[in-house]
Design an enzyme around this catalytic site. Structure first.
Site, PDB file in Angstrom:
ATOM      1  N   SER A  75      54.764  53.672  -1.040  1.00  0.00           N
ATOM      2  CA  SER A  75      53.590  54.109  -1.790  1.00  0.00           C
ATOM      3  C   SER A  75      53.850  55.515  -2.295  1.00  0.00           C
ATOM      4  O   SER A  75      54.794  56.185  -1.876  1.00  0.00           O
ATOM      5  CB  SER A  75      52.358  54.114  -0.888  1.00  0.00           C
ATOM      6  OG  SER A  75      52.395  55.219   0.014  1.00  0.00           O
ATOM      7  N   ASP A  76      53.025  55.984  -3.207  1.00  0.00           N
ATOM      8  CA  ASP A  76      53.033  57.405  -3.525  1.00  0.00           C
ATOM      9  C   ASP A  76      52.153  58.120  -2.502  1.00  0.00           C
ATOM     10  O   ASP A  76      51.532  57.501  -1.636  1.00  0.00           O
ATOM     11  CB  ASP A  76      52.553  57.642  -4.957  1.00  0.00           C
ATOM     12  CG  ASP A  76      53.153  58.917  -5.569  1.00  0.00           C
ATOM     13  OD1 ASP A  76      53.503  59.840  -4.799  1.00  0.00           O
ATOM     14  OD2 ASP A  76      53.265  58.994  -6.797  1.00  0.00           O
ATOM     15  N   PHE A  77      52.092  59.431  -2.616  1.00  0.00           N
ATOM     16  CA  PHE A  77      51.451  60.288  -1.615  1.00  0.00           C
ATOM     17  C   PHE A  77      49.982  59.883  -1.404  1.00  0.00           C
ATOM     18  O   PHE A  77      49.135  60.113  -2.254  1.00  0.00           O
ATOM     19  CB  PHE A  77      51.517  61.737  -2.098  1.00  0.00           C
ATOM     20  CG  PHE A  77      51.284  62.770  -1.035  1.00  0.00           C
ATOM     21  CD1 PHE A  77      52.335  63.511  -0.527  1.00  0.00           C
ATOM     22  CD2 PHE A  77      50.008  63.018  -0.551  1.00  0.00           C
ATOM     23  CE1 PHE A  77      52.123  64.488   0.439  1.00  0.00           C
ATOM     24  CE2 PHE A  77      49.788  63.974   0.414  1.00  0.00           C
ATOM     25  CZ  PHE A  77      50.846  64.716   0.910  1.00  0.00           C
TER      26      PHE A  77
END
Length: 732
Positions: free
Chosen positions: A276-278
């Site tokens: 995932s992204d942050f």
């Protein structure tokens, strides 16, 4: 001269591989089969909590718990850049039951200790080999500090410079972006770090250029524009991918099974893992598709997310979701399998801990800085050069460099993030003094308090200095908070009080050379009308100012080309070269045409454009055959001549158009380019091989088709190329 220098750089770069960190990539054959058996065996030994731990990515800073590493409940870490700290987490792994090594990630995007131009600036070089070298040295330095994973390349396509993150991409064209994506992926992994291609998918198409905003992309455009750079990176061997923040056609990318599983893994056969992204998994609640973090964790995993970056959502909820039967054990095991597979293919189980003592000597080496200098040189774009203002003429005996951006902050040094070494970054005034004759005086006035250009330090002193010299060099642009993530802008003029200063400098009556360091194309309509010359850079990195001085002094002939069209005004956006035809094209600018009432349609500086101190012409365009089967290929040649007294580099570009097809096709599409070095007066024949299979497009159902018919070919030095030939595409 420039090409000979680059050849030397390639030689010295490749010669270092023997003692550099070994490159990484996918194993094949028996090795790959053996890895699958090892993964199976390891999964069979793991507890539920240890499996979930492999999907947990945490980072340095407040809240980081090294005891989770010791307990085998963490699969990856990020933002550890000091070798000693990296060593500590590596040692903590050995206290865990299964001793599964960590993946250690970082946003090593355009440098680690040695900094190269921003990715958009690297794309401006139109030199894939040089871009690969920049990524290699970034990977090598990061690897020497213990990093084995970089969150790059970003390959998002965007036609909207209001979006602050265009600086991380390769511009507006899918062909150039795909070539750059492959080059950067290969370079990083040759340098020793796994690439993470981001952001999958559509992040660069946010409405109004607003970061994290929703995207609406027809399936045909998704396949023709947004997906090809990702595919190119995966074909180059990228080992991981990162999902996007945005919602794509109302489905958040972090939960988009159609993209992450059906396409990426099913159709494309991707074997690596997706992070995932942050914090984007917990953001599924804010997107409105999950009532709580537990549901967000479940939906993300089942869609195809394997690792939770800095969200702590898998860590807290995934085990309970499995125990409750809402997440099948098989789905969890497959995610773990993909993470472990990458770790084995990276060689982490055999790789030793980071060598803390050796790391500093591997930073900012002479070889790395040579590549950084060449990348900075080739990324410089000369946009305007009225009355041959540049290179600086022998008659100029005094120059004033104006603008705080001309001198690096932090006491004129560049500090790498690990604190492994401090090297002088030459300020532009000093670099100019070095490049210009000894009898030329170079004065400097910062004008602003900081590089941001938001407030004056001494405007009057700057104007006075400008009025007293033969030539003014104003270095202005975007810095600080004005570019990057979370830096969308509705006004694309010079930030702060910089335009006020530029106007005052022009009013002195002295010729003004505007040197720009930005993260995107700005609106330069006023400057184009009032300054003598414009030099565009996209923050050239460690060697950027030295390279600018070489160009201004004429020691280097500028060879950068525009990777993203420059708008005349924000109201034109999106402005890009490969537009579709309309039923009422512009002809004579009468009311009922597809035009603006108050502005021209065309970009101020079009895609592919860039001036040189040389003058190049194109002649005798020709095809190897006039009829080409749809499963065949054709060679297209053109003669390029340097009609000047200076050696130089030209970017020969090939564009195509199919004027009649089942669906409207773009007015022009880039299909090939070659950067060629030509001595003064020299002519070279540049030949392109064009595969007919690349001339198709996708329909509304995502099906690719090629239509027979006439194909027009344009060859030249920009998207306005005029040399023309043609061939007919026929059924086999």
């Amino acid at each position: 001269m420039i090409l000979r220098l680059f050849a030397a750089l390639l030689t010295c770069g490749f010669a270092t591989i023997a003692f550099a960190q070994q490159g990484v990539g996918w194993k094949t054959g028996p090795e790959a089969a053996a890895i699958e058996r090892k993964v199976d065996a390891l999964i069979g030994k793991m507890t539920l909590e240890e499996k979930v731990g492999q999907l947990h990515l945490s980072g340095r800073g407040e809240g980081f718990d090294i005891n989770q590493v010791k307990a085998g409940r963490m699969g990856a870490v990020m933002n550890f850049v000091v070798p000693q700290e990296v060593r500590q987490v590596q040692e903590a792994v050995r206290q865990s039951r299964l001793k599964i090594p960590l993946i250690i990630g970082l946003d090593a995007v355009h440098g680690f200790s040695t900094y190269f131009p921003l990715p958009l600036g690297q794309a401006a070089s139109w030199n894939p080999q040089l871009i690969e070298q920049a990524a290699y040295w970034t990977g090598r330095e990061a690897s020497a500090a213990g990093i084995n994973w970089t969150f790059a390349p970003m390959v998002d396509m965007s036609r909207d410079p209001r979006w602050g993150r265009v600086l991380e991409g390769a511009g507006e064209d899918v062909h150039l972006a795909s070539v750059v994506a492959a080059a950067r992926t290969s370079g990083y992994q040759r340098g020793g770090v796994a690439a993470s291609v981001k952001h999958f998918v559509g992040y660069g198409a946010g409405e109004a250029g607003r970061d994290y905003n929703s995207t609406w992309i027809p399936l045909s455009q998704l396949h023709d524009l947004h997906l090809p750079p990702f595919k190119a990176a995966f074909q180059a061997g990228a080992m991981t991918a990162m999902a996007a923040f945005n919602a794509l056609n109302s489905m958040p990318a972090t939960a988009h099974r159609g993209m992450l599983t059906d396409l990426l893994r099913g159709k494309w056969g991707f074997r690596g893992f997706v992070t995932s992204d942050f914090g984007s998994i917990t953001e599924l609640r804010l997107h409105g598709i999950a009532k709580d973090d537990a549901e967000a964790a479940r939906k993300a995993l089942l869609a195809g997310i394997d690792m939770d970056m800095m969200g702590d959502v898998f860590h807290k909820h995934l085990a309970n979701e499995v125990k409750a039967g809402r997440v099948p054990v098989k789905a969890l095991d497959e995610a773990v399998r993909r993470v472990l597979r990458v770790k084995y293919h990276l060689g982490l189980f055999e790789r030793g801990d980071v060598d803390v003592a050796a790391a500093p000597s591997l930073m900012q080496t002479e070889e790395a800085r040579k590549v950084a200098r060449q990348a900075a040189r080739e990324g410089v774009i000369l946009l305007k050069n009225d009355k041959a203002t540049l290179p600086i003429a022998p008659s100029v005996k005094s120059v004033a460099v104006i603008g705080a951006m001309a001198v690096p902050e932090d006491e004129r040094v560049w500090t790498d993030p690990a604190g492994l070494g401090r090297r002088l970054v030459q300020p532009l005034p000093d670099a100019l003094r070095e490049q210009l004759p000894a009898d030329v005086t170079v004065a400097y006035e910062p004008a602003f308090t900081r590089n941001c250009g938001t407030e004056f330090k001494d405007k009057e002193a700057a104007v006075k200095a400008a009025a007293a010299v033969d030539l003014v060099v104003a270095m202005l642009g975007e810095d600080c908070e004005f570019m990057g993530e979370g830096a969308s802008r509705t006004d694309l003029g010079l930030p702060g009080v910089q335009q006020e200063l530029l106007g005052a400098l022009v009013e002195t009556g002295k010729p003004v050379v505007l040197v720009l360091a930005t993260g995107r194309p700005l609106v330069l309509t006023w400057a184009d009308k009032h300054v003598a010359a414009i030099v565009q850079t996209f923050h050239g990195g460690t060697e950027g100012r030295a390279a600018i001085a070489e160009v201004l002094a004429g020691k280097v002939n500028p060879a950068g080309r525009v990777p993203m069209s420059f708008p005349r005004s924000v109201g034109q956006i999106p402005v890009y070269y490969d537009q579709l035809p309309t039923g009422r094209p512009q002809k004579i600018r009468q009311r009922y045409e597809s035009i603006f009432m108050d502005e021209a349609n065309e970009a101020l500086y079009p895609f592919g454009f860039g001036l040189s101190y040389s003058r190049f012409t194109y002649a005798n365009p020709r095809v190897s055959r006039e009829k080409v089967a749809m499963d065949g290929a054709v060679e297209i040649a053109v003669e390029v001549t340097n009609r000047s007294e200076r050696d130089g580099q030209e970017v020969a570009q090939l564009y195509v158009r199919q004027p009649v097809a089942e669906r409207s096709r773009p007015l022009r599409q880039l299909k090939g380019f070659e950067k060629v070095f030509l001595k003064a007066g020299e002519t070279k024949t540049v030949t392109f091989r064009l595969e007919a299979g690349t001339l198709g497009a996708h329909d509304d159902a995502g099906r690719y088709r090629i239509d027979p018919g006439l194909v027009e070919v344009y060859l030249g030095g920009s998207s306005l190329a005029e040399a023309k030939t043609r061939f007919e595409l026929t059924k086999p």
